[in-house]
Scaffold this motif. Structure first.
Motif, mmCIF file in Angstrom:
data_model
loop_
_atom_site.group_PDB
_atom_site.id
_atom_site.type_symbol
_atom_site.label_atom_id
_atom_site.label_comp_id
_atom_site.label_asym_id
_atom_site.label_seq_id
_atom_site.Cartn_x
_atom_site.Cartn_y
_atom_site.Cartn_z
ATOM 1 N N SER A 19 -17.730 -68.863 58.201
ATOM 2 C CA SER A 19 -18.504 -68.522 57.308
ATOM 3 C C SER A 19 -18.546 -69.176 56.005
ATOM 4 C CB SER A 19 -18.413 -66.887 56.904
ATOM 5 O OG SER A 19 -17.117 -67.012 56.149
ATOM 6 N N ASP A 20 -19.547 -69.273 55.046
ATOM 7 C CA ASP A 20 -19.455 -69.936 54.039
ATOM 8 C C ASP A 20 -18.367 -69.737 53.069
ATOM 9 O OD1 ASP A 20 -21.635 -71.431 54.914
ATOM 10 O OD2 ASP A 20 -23.037 -70.459 53.387
ATOM 11 N N GLU A 21 -17.885 -68.386 53.114
ATOM 12 C CA GLU A 21 -17.040 -67.770 52.100
ATOM 13 C C GLU A 21 -15.656 -68.438 52.701
ATOM 14 O OE1 GLU A 21 -19.453 -65.898 53.485
ATOM 15 O OE2 GLU A 21 -20.554 -65.937 51.834
ATOM 16 N N THR A 22 -15.294 -68.361 54.080
ATOM 17 C CA THR A 22 -14.039 -68.766 54.528
ATOM 18 C C THR A 22 -13.958 -70.184 54.351
ATOM 19 O OG1 THR A 22 -14.095 -67.094 56.430
ATOM 20 C CG2 THR A 22 -12.891 -68.912 56.731
ATOM 21 N N LEU A 23 -15.170 -70.994 54.565
ATOM 22 C CA LEU A 23 -14.860 -72.454 54.073
ATOM 23 C C LEU A 23 -14.690 -72.549 52.747
ATOM 24 C CD1 LEU A 23 -14.900 -75.223 55.560
ATOM 25 C CD2 LEU A 23 -17.435 -75.187 55.402
ATOM 26 N N ALA A 24 -15.283 -72.022 52.002
ATOM 27 C CA ALA A 24 -15.142 -71.978 50.375
ATOM 28 C C ALA A 24 -13.577 -71.683 50.061
ATOM 29 C CB ALA A 24 -15.991 -71.398 49.655
ATOM 30 N N LYS A 25 -13.216 -70.629 50.496
ATOM 31 C CA LYS A 25 -11.920 -70.142 50.228
ATOM 32 C C LYS A 25 -10.847 -71.078 51.002
ATOM 33 C CE LYS A 25 -8.876 -65.986 50.592
ATOM 34 N NZ LYS A 25 -8.448 -64.842 51.237
ATOM 35 N N PHE A 26 -11.160 -71.614 51.902
ATOM 36 C CA PHE A 26 -9.912 -72.605 52.567
ATOM 37 C C PHE A 26 -9.782 -74.002 51.717
ATOM 38 C CE2 PHE A 26 -7.889 -75.284 55.264
ATOM 39 C CZ PHE A 26 -6.966 -74.465 56.100
ATOM 40 N N ILE A 27 -10.823 -74.258 51.239
ATOM 41 C CA ILE A 27 -11.059 -75.662 50.616
ATOM 42 C C ILE A 27 -10.355 -75.455 49.203
ATOM 43 C CG2 ILE A 27 -12.540 -77.247 49.475
ATOM 44 C CD1 ILE A 27 -14.666 -76.805 51.745
ATOM 45 N N SER A 28 -10.428 -74.299 48.649
ATOM 46 C CA SER A 28 -10.034 -74.022 47.234
ATOM 47 C C SER A 28 -8.938 -73.349 47.250
ATOM 48 C CB SER A 28 -10.997 -73.179 46.599
ATOM 49 O OG SER A 28 -11.364 -72.030 47.080
ATOM 50 N N THR A 29 -8.248 -72.773 48.449
ATOM 51 C CA THR A 29 -7.060 -72.293 48.371
ATOM 52 C C THR A 29 -6.059 -72.761 49.429
ATOM 53 O OG1 THR A 29 -7.174 -70.485 49.610
ATOM 54 C CG2 THR A 29 -7.686 -70.107 47.519
ATOM 55 N N GLY A 30 -6.495 -73.256 50.516
ATOM 56 C CA GLY A 30 -5.671 -73.757 51.560
ATOM 57 C C GLY A 30 -5.189 -72.811 52.406
ATOM 58 N N HIS A 31 -5.665 -71.576 52.498
ATOM 59 C CA HIS A 31 -5.316 -70.415 53.570
ATOM 60 C C HIS A 31 -6.431 -69.427 53.505
ATOM 61 C CE1 HIS A 31 -3.138 -67.606 55.568
ATOM 62 N NE2 HIS A 31 -3.610 -66.529 54.704
#
Lengths: 447, 152
Positions: A264-276
Motif C-alpha cells: 500500500s502507499d502507506e506501507t511503501l512510505a513507511k518503509f522508505i522513511s523508516t526502513g522497516h
C-alpha cells in the motif's frame, strides 16, 4: 583466407555498431518511460519540483544545503563508518581494483576548500575535477547532472560550513585500462547528458517532485537499476533490481510479486522513511544506510512524492525472486528441520533464535522479524549471508539497533549453512549458497 | 510511566520506552538476580520469561512489552510448577559451578519444560543452545532437565 578475415572484421564491426546503437544511441534516459512533454524548468508553470520542500521554504542557504546533501546521500560514500563526516576514504571494492571516495570537506589541500562555485558545478554536473581530471562514475554525476545550479551550490555552501578535515584520499588500485581516467570522457559523452531536470507537463507537480528526488538527488537507480556492459544504467530495466556493493538492491517497480506493487502507499512510505514495516522486513546493508543517512531525514511531503513517482515506473518482474512468503514458520524447532539442515539449525539455535525466534517473529525487537522480508525470500541468500557476515546497524525512532557481525566468528561453511537454513525455514524457496560463494560475497562488500 | 507485571506484581517504572527490560529490572527495581552478560542477546545470562517464553531481557525494550504481558524472573520462577521442579533438580544434581549464567539457564530450562513436558535431546539442544556457560556445566544441565521432566 583473406575473405574469411574480411567477413570476421565485418561481423565485429556490425556487433560493435549494434552494441553502440542499442546501449548508447537508442538507450532511453531515466525519465523517458513517462512519455509526455518536458519543458525547461523556467517554463514550468506548476509548483517548482526542485529545491527544498515547503516546510523548509524559509530556511537559510546552509540549512537548505544540508537537506539537499541528505537527499543526495553524499554521506553514503564520502563518510566512512566511524570517520569524520565527508572526509572520504570509503573503499569501493571492484573486480578490477579498489576505488576510494574523496574528501569533500573544505580543507584547502586535501579537500575541496579551494574550489570555486564553477569548479563544484563542473564536478557535480559533468564529473570533471578543477584540474581537468575525469571522475569515475561511482560518483553518480550522471544523476546529479539533473540538479539545478542553485541546489548544487546550496550543497556546496553546506559542505563549506563544516569543519575542514585534513585527510588525503588513498590512491586507487585500479588495473589497466580502468586506471586511465581520460577514458571516462567517452563514458560521459555516451552516458551523461549533462542536462538539468526538465519537468514533465503530462504529470502532476507531485510526480515531478518525486522524480527530482529519485533521479537528481537520491539516485535510486544507481543500485536498483541493472547496468549495461559499459557500467551505465540500463533504463530499459529501470528499478527491476540489481546487485550493488555485494548486496542485492531489490525490485522497486510496481510488479506485484517481486516488486512493491502489492504494497500500500502507506506501507511503501513507511518503509522508505523508516526502513522497516511489520510483514515486509527491514532494510539492511547499503539500503539501511541510505535510510539512516538520507531517506529518514526527508519531509513527509517528499516521501509522498517519491511514492507517487515510484508507482508510475513500468512494472518488471525479477525472474530471480518468488512472491514472498508471509506466513510465520512453526514455533517448534523440529518442524521443517531435516537431517541435512542439522548444522544450520544448530548454529541458528545458538546465535540467531534469541532475537529472530523460531517463527521468524522476533520476541525482542520488531525490526528483527523475518516474516515477509525480501532477503529471506531471495533464493540466492545473498543479503542473508551479507547480514550474517557484516551485521546490521540501524538508527530507529527509538535509538540505534544492532545485529552483531558474525563474519569473524563463523567460517564460510557455517555462514552458508545458517543462510540456507534461514531461507528454508522462513522464505518461499530455499537457497543453496556455498562456502565459496560466501567467500566471494565477503570480498564484494564496500566499506 | 511504564507499567509492567513482574512475578505477579504490578510495577510502575519511570523509564523511557527504549530502556531494555534488563536495565529496568536491575537498575530501577533492584532485582539483580537477572544477570548482564554480553548485552547483544548472544549469551543468555539475562534470560527472563515473558508470557512463558524465554526472552533475552538485554535486547527487549520495555515499550515493546504489552501491558497485559506477564514477566517472570529468576526471583519468581520457583512459584511456577516447571520452575520449582527445575530448581529442585538443579540442587539435587549440583549443576551450578560459578553460577553467573545459571539464572538464565534456569529461566530457559523452565520455559522448555512448561512448553515441552518430556523434552528429548534435540528439544534441549534447540532450547538451551543460546545459553552459554563458561564453566561448561552443560552435561549436568541436560541431566537436570531430564530429571525434572522425569525422563532421566
Amino acid at each position: 583466407m583473406k575473405r574469411a578475415l574480411g567477413i570476421a572484421i565485418a561481423i565485429v564491426i556490425v556487433v560493435v555498431l549494434g552494441a553502440l546503437g542499442w546501449f548508447v544511441v537508442l538507450a532511453p534516459g531515466p525519465l523517458d518511460f513517462a512519455g509526455g512533454q518536458t519543458v525547461p524548468l523556467a517554463e514550468y508553470k506548476e509548483a517548482n519540483p526542485t529545491g527544498v520542500p515547503g516546510a523548509l521554504a524559509n530556511a537559510g542557504l546552509i540549512e537548505r544545503g544540508e537537506y539537499l546533501a541528505q537527499a543526495g546521500d553524499c554521506a553514503a560514500c564520502h563518510t566512512v563508518k566511524g570517520g569524520k563526516p565527508f572526509a572520504g576514504g570509503f573503499a569501493f571494492k571492484l573486480p578490477f581494483g579498489t576505488l576510494y571516495s574523496s574528501n569533500i570537506t573544505p580543507d584547502k589541500e586535501t579537500g575541496i576548500g579551494a574550489w570555486s562555485d564553477a569548479d563544484f558545478l563542473k564536478a557535480v554536473h559533468q564529473g570533471v575535477a578543477p584540474d581537468g581530471t575525469r571522475l569515475y562514475p561511482a560518483f553518480p554525476y550522471a544523476a546529479y547532472t539533473l540538479m539545478t545550479d542553485e541546489d548544487v551550490l546550496a550543497i556546496k555552501a553546506y559542505l563549506f560550513s563544516l569543519p575542514p578535515v585534513r585527510a588525503a584520499t588513498p590512491p586507487n588500485t585500479l588495473s589497466f585500462p580502468f586506471n586511465q581516467r581520460w577514458l571516462m570522457a567517452f563514458w560521459s559523452a555516451f552516458f551523461n547528458p549533462n542536462e538539468r531536470y526538465r519537468p514533465n507537463t503530462a504529470q502532476s507537480a507531485e510526480w515531478n517532485r518525486g522524480a527530482y528526488i529519485a533521479e537528481a538527488m537520491g539516485h535510486c537507480g544507481d543500485c536498483h537499476t541493472p547496468r549495461n556492459p559499459m557500467q551505465a544504467m540500463d533504463h530499459r530495466r529501470k528499478f527491476m533490481g540489481a546487485v550493488a556493493a555485494g548486496w542485492k538492491a531489490y525490485n522497486l517497480t510496481p510488479d506485484k510479486e517481486t516488486g512493491v506493487g502489492a504494497w500500500s502507499d502507506e506501507t511503501l512510505a513507511k518503509f522508505i522513511s523508516t526502513g522497516h514495516v511489520e510483514g515486509y522486513g527491514t532494510a539492511s546493508g547499503p539500503m539501511g544506510e541510505a535510510i539512516d543517512n538520507s531517506l529518514r531525514h526527508l519531509k513527509p511531503e517528499d516521501i509522498k512524492a517519491l511514492v507517487v513517482y515510484l508507482r508510475t515506473v513500468p512494472p518488471i518482474s525479477d525472474p530471480a525472486l518468488p512472491a514472498p512468503r508471509t506466513a510465520l514458520a512453526s514455533a517448534s524447532p523440529k518442524d521443517g528441520t531435516a537431517e541435512a539442515d542439522a548444522r544450520g539449525a544448530e548454529l541458528f539455535a545458538g546465535a540467531c533464535v534469541s532475537c529472530h525466534g523460531w517463527t521468524g517473529k522476533s520476541p525482542v525487537l520488531a525490526i528483527a522479524t523475518f516474516t515477509g522480508a525480501r532477503a529471506v525470500n531471495d533464493p540466492s541468500a545473498r543479503n542473508v549471508a551479507q547480514a550474517i557476515v557484516w551485521g546490521v546497524t540501524r538508527e530507529t525512532p527509538s535509538g540505534p539497533a544492532v545485529m552483531p557481525a558474525f563474519g569473524h566468528a563463523y567460517s564460510n561453511t557455517e555462514i552458508a549453512a545458517i543462510a540456507n537454513y534461514v531461507t528454508k525455514r522462513f522464505g518461499a524457496v530455499p537457497s543453496a549458497i556455498t562456502a565459496d560463494q560466501v567467500a566471494e560475497l565477503r570480498g564484494q562488500a564496500s566499506q | 510511566m511504564i507499567t509492567l507485571t513482574i512475578n505477579g506484581e504490578s510495577k510502575q517504572l519511570d523509564v523511557t520506552e527504549d530502556t531494555p527490560l534488563l536495565w529496568a529490572l536491575r537498575d530501577v527495581l533492584g532485582m539483580t538476580g537477572t544477570k548482564f552478560g554480553c548485552g547483544i542477546a548472544q549469551c543468555g545470562a539475562c534470560t527472563v520469561q515473558v508470557d512463558g517464553q524465554a526472552v533475552r531481557s538485554c535486547m527487549l525494550p520495555v515499550g515493546a512489552i504489552g501491558e497485559g504481558s506477564k514477566i517472570t524472573t529468576i526471583e519468581g520462577i520457583g512459584a511456577t510448577d516447571a520452575g520449582a521442579r527445575i530448581q529442585k533438580a538443579w540442587l539435587d544434581l549440583e549443576v551450578v559451578q560459578c553460577g553467573y549464567c545459571q539464572s538464565g539457564q534456569i529461566m530457559s530450562a523452565s520455559a522448555l519444560l512448561a512448553a515441552t513436558p518430556q523434552p528429548d535431546d534435540k528439544d534441549i539442544d534447540a532450547a538451551m543452545a543460546g545459553n552459554i556457560c563458561r564453566c561448561g556445566t552443560y552435561v549436568r544441565i541436560r541431566e537436570a532437565i531430564k530429571k525434572a521432566a522425569g525422563v532421566a
